[in-house]
Motif scaffolding. Structure first.
Motif: not given
Length: 511
Positions: A20-22, A97-98, A109-112, A116-117
Motif C-alpha cells: 500500500k503506497i501512500g 506520459r503513455i 515511477k509508473k504510479l506517479q 490509480d492502478y
C-alpha cells in the motif's frame, strides 16, 4: 452501484495486494468530495475495487475476472473508457506520459504517472476526458495528431499538455486553423475581461464595511454612482446630465454678440456659477464616498469632473489677481497685464467644453464609442499613418506638376498639404484646384485613394461598436431589472411584515 462508484475515490494506489503506497489523507471524506473525485468515472460506472477485497472474496471474482492481459500491451482506463496500446508503439514517444509508462520499469515511477492502478486488471486509471483521449489514442496508432473543429481549444491544449504531446505532431493545415481559433478565443476573452472591467464600478458595496462612517458613505455612493439603487439616485443622474447641457449652452450663448451686453453677461455668469456649484458638490460627494482615494484619483471620469470645475475657480482667481494689479501698478503696465490675463482666461474658459465628456458617465453610447476606440487603436493608428502617407505623396506630386503655373497656390509642398488632406477626406472645399491636365489626374488619384482608404476601417469599427454597445446595454438592462426585482421583493417583505404585525395586534386585543 452508485455507492460503489462513490467509493472509487477512496481506494489506494497499490501495485500488489499487500503493498500500500501512500494513503488517502481524508479517511472519511464528505459527500461533496466523494461526488467530485472522479467525475468521468461516475458517468461510466466503474466497478468498485480495493486491494484487500481480493483476499476475502477472490473466489467470487474469479468467474467475472477478465483474462490475464499480455505484458506487451498497456491497459489504459481514461474516465471509465478502456484502451489498449502496444508498449512498442507507445515507446516510440518516450517523453509523453503513455510513453513513460511503456519505458519505465520502476513501479513507483509508473504510479506517479497515473491516478490509480488495478492489480487484478493490470490497468492504469486516469481521471481525464475520454472524448479527447480518442485523438491521443489515434496519435499513438498513426503518429498524427488530428484536431476537430468542434473541440474547445483551451480544453484540448490542456489535455495534450497533460499527456505530454506537442501540437507540432498535428498536420500543418489543422495546426494553422487551430492556432487561429485559439488566437480568436484569447482575443475574445481579453475583450470580455476588459468589458467587465469597464462595467465594474470603481468601488463596491462590500468595501465600505468596517470603515469610518461606512453606512453613510455607502448611502452617498449609491446615490451618486448607482442610478438604479433608488429614485433620488436616478433624479441626481438626470440632473447631472441636465446641468452639463445647460453649461454647454451657456458657454455657447456667451460668444453671441447680442449676449455681450451687461444684462446678458451677468445672466450667463450666474448660470455658470450655479452649474459650477452643482458640479463641485457632485465631485465632493464622490470624493467623500470613495473607498480608496488612490482609485479615485486614477479614475478617468473623476479627472473629467475635475476639468469641469477647475476653469470656474481659476477664472475667479485670475479676476482677483487682476484687481490687485489695478491697485498697485501703473496704467500702462496694468493694461498689458489685463490683456495677458484676458487671453489666459479665454483659454481657461475653453476648457469648459470638456464638460460634455461628463455625459459619458450616464451614456451607454459614448462609453461604447470610447471602448471601441481603445480596442481598435491599432486600426486607427494605421488609418492615420495611411492618411499621412497619402498627404505627403500627393502633395509632392501636385507641387511637381503645378509649381510652374503662373498664380498657382501650390508654391511649395507644405502649401499643398491642405489640398491633399481635403481631397483625401473627399470633402473638396474647392478653394485650391489644379489648372493643368496632369494636376487633375493627380487630383483624381488622390480622391480615389481617399475613397478606398475611408471605406476600409468603417465596417470593422462599426461591427465592434455595435457589439460593445449591445453588451453594455444588456448589462445596463440586467442591472435595472435586478434593482426592480429587489425593490419588489423588499416591498413584498415589508407588506408581509406589516400584515403579521396587524395580526399580532388583533390577537392581543381579543385576549
Amino acid at each position: 452501484m452508485s455507492g460503489a462508484v462513490r467509493q472509487l475515490g477512496m481506494r489506494r494506489a497499490s501495485l500488489y495486494a499487500n503493498l500500500k503506497i501512500g494513503g488517502h489523507q481524508d479517511c472519511c471524506p464528505t459527500p461533496e468530495k466523494e461526488v467530485t473525485v472522479f467525475p468521468f468515472a461516475q458517468g461510466s460506472l466503474i466497478k468498485q475495487w480495493s486491494s484487500m477485497q481480493n483476499v476475502t472474496d477472490g473466489n467470487q471474482e474469479k468467474s467475472n475476472a477478465p483474462p490475464q492481459q499480455n505484458r506487451y500491451f498497456l491497459n489504459i482506463n481514461v474516465g471509465g473508457t478502456s484502451f489498449r496500446i502496444a508498449c512498442k508503439v507507445a515507446a516510440r514517444y518516450p517523453i509523453t506520459r503513455i510513453g513513460k509508462l511503456a519505458v519505465y520499469t520502476d513501479p513507483m515511477k509508473k504510479l506517479q504517472l497515473c491516478d490509480d492502478y488495478s492489480v487484478q486488471r493490470n490497468e492504469y486509471y486516469f481521471d481525464r476526458d475520454p472524448f479527447v483521449f480518442y485523438y491521443i489514442f489515434h496519435f499513438y496508432q498513426s503518429g498524427v495528431l488530428w484536431i476537430m473543429d468542434e473541440l474547445c481549444p483551451a480544453n484540448f491544449v490542456e489535455e495534450i499538455e497533460y499527456w505530454g504531446i506537442h501540437l507540432q505532431y498535428s498536420q500543418r493545415c489543422c495546426r494553422i486553423l487551430f492556432e487561429e481559433k485559439q488566437s480568436e478565443l484569447k482575443d475574445y476573452l481579453k475583450v470580455q475581461r476588459e468589458l467587465e472591467a469597464e462595467l465594474e464600478p470603481a468601488d463596491r458595496e462590500e468595501e465600505f464595511e468596517g470603515k469610518c462612517l461606512g453606512g453613510f458613505r455607502k448611502a452617498v455612493w449609491n446615490l451618486i454612482e448607482n442610478p438604479y439603487s433608488s429614485i433620488p439616485a436616478k433624479i441626481i443622474a438626470i440632473m447631472s446630465s441636465f446641468f452639463v447641457l445647460i453649461s454647454i449652452v451657456s458657454m455657447t450663448l456667451s460668444t453671441v454678440e447680442e449676449m455681450q451686453h451687461k444684462t446678458g453677461k451677468a445672466c450667463m455668469e450666474q448660470l455658470e456659477a450655479i452649474c459650477a456649484i452643482f458640479f463641485t458638490s457632485e465631485y465632493l460627494m464622490r470624493l467623500i464616498s470613495t473607498s480608496s482615494f488612490q482609485k479615485f484619483l486614477r479614475a478617468a471620469f473623476n479627472a473629467v469632473d475635475m476639468l469641469a470645475i477647475l476653469p470656474f475657480y481659476i477664472q475667479i482667481l485670475f479676476e482677483y489677481l487682476t484687481e490687485g494689479d489695478i491697485l498697485y501698478h501703473e496704467e500702462l503696465h496694468r493694461m498689458k497685464s489685463v490683456s495677458k490675463l484676458g487671453k489666459v482666461l479665454k483659454l481657461i474658459k475653453l476648457l469648459r467644453i470638456f464638460r460634455i465628456l461628463k455625459l459619458a458617465r450616464h451614456s451607454t453610447g459614448l462609453r461604447a464609442f470610447g471602448f471601441t476606440i481603445r480596442q481598435c487603436y491599432q486600426q486607427v493608428c494605421c488609418l492615420l499613418l495611411f492618411i499621412a502617407m497619402g498627404v505627403f505623396t500627393f502633395s509632392a506630386l501636385m507641387h511637381s506638376v503645378e509649381h510652374d503655373v503662373p498664380g498657382t497656390n501650390f508654391t511649395s509642398i507644405p502649401d499643398a498639404w491642405w489640398w491633399a488632406a481635403v481631397s483625401l477626406s473627399t470633402v473638396g472645399y474647392g478653394d485650391t484646384v489644379p489648372d493643368t491636365v496632369l494636376g487633375r489626374m493627380v487630383a483624381f488619384g488622390c480622391i480615389s485613394f481617399g475613397i478606398i482608404l475611408n471605406g476600409m476601417p468603417i465596417s470593422i469599427l462599426y461591427n465592434k461598436f455595435s457589439d460593445y454597445y449591445a453588451k453594455l446595454k444588456a448589462h445596463e438592462n440586467e442591472t435595472s431589472l435586478s434593482a426592480k426585482l429587489g425593490k419588489k421583493i423588499c416591498f413584498k417583505e415589508r407588506a408581509m411584515k406589516k400584515l403579521a404585525e396587524c395580526c399580532r395586534a388583533d390577537t392581543h386585543i381579543h385576549h
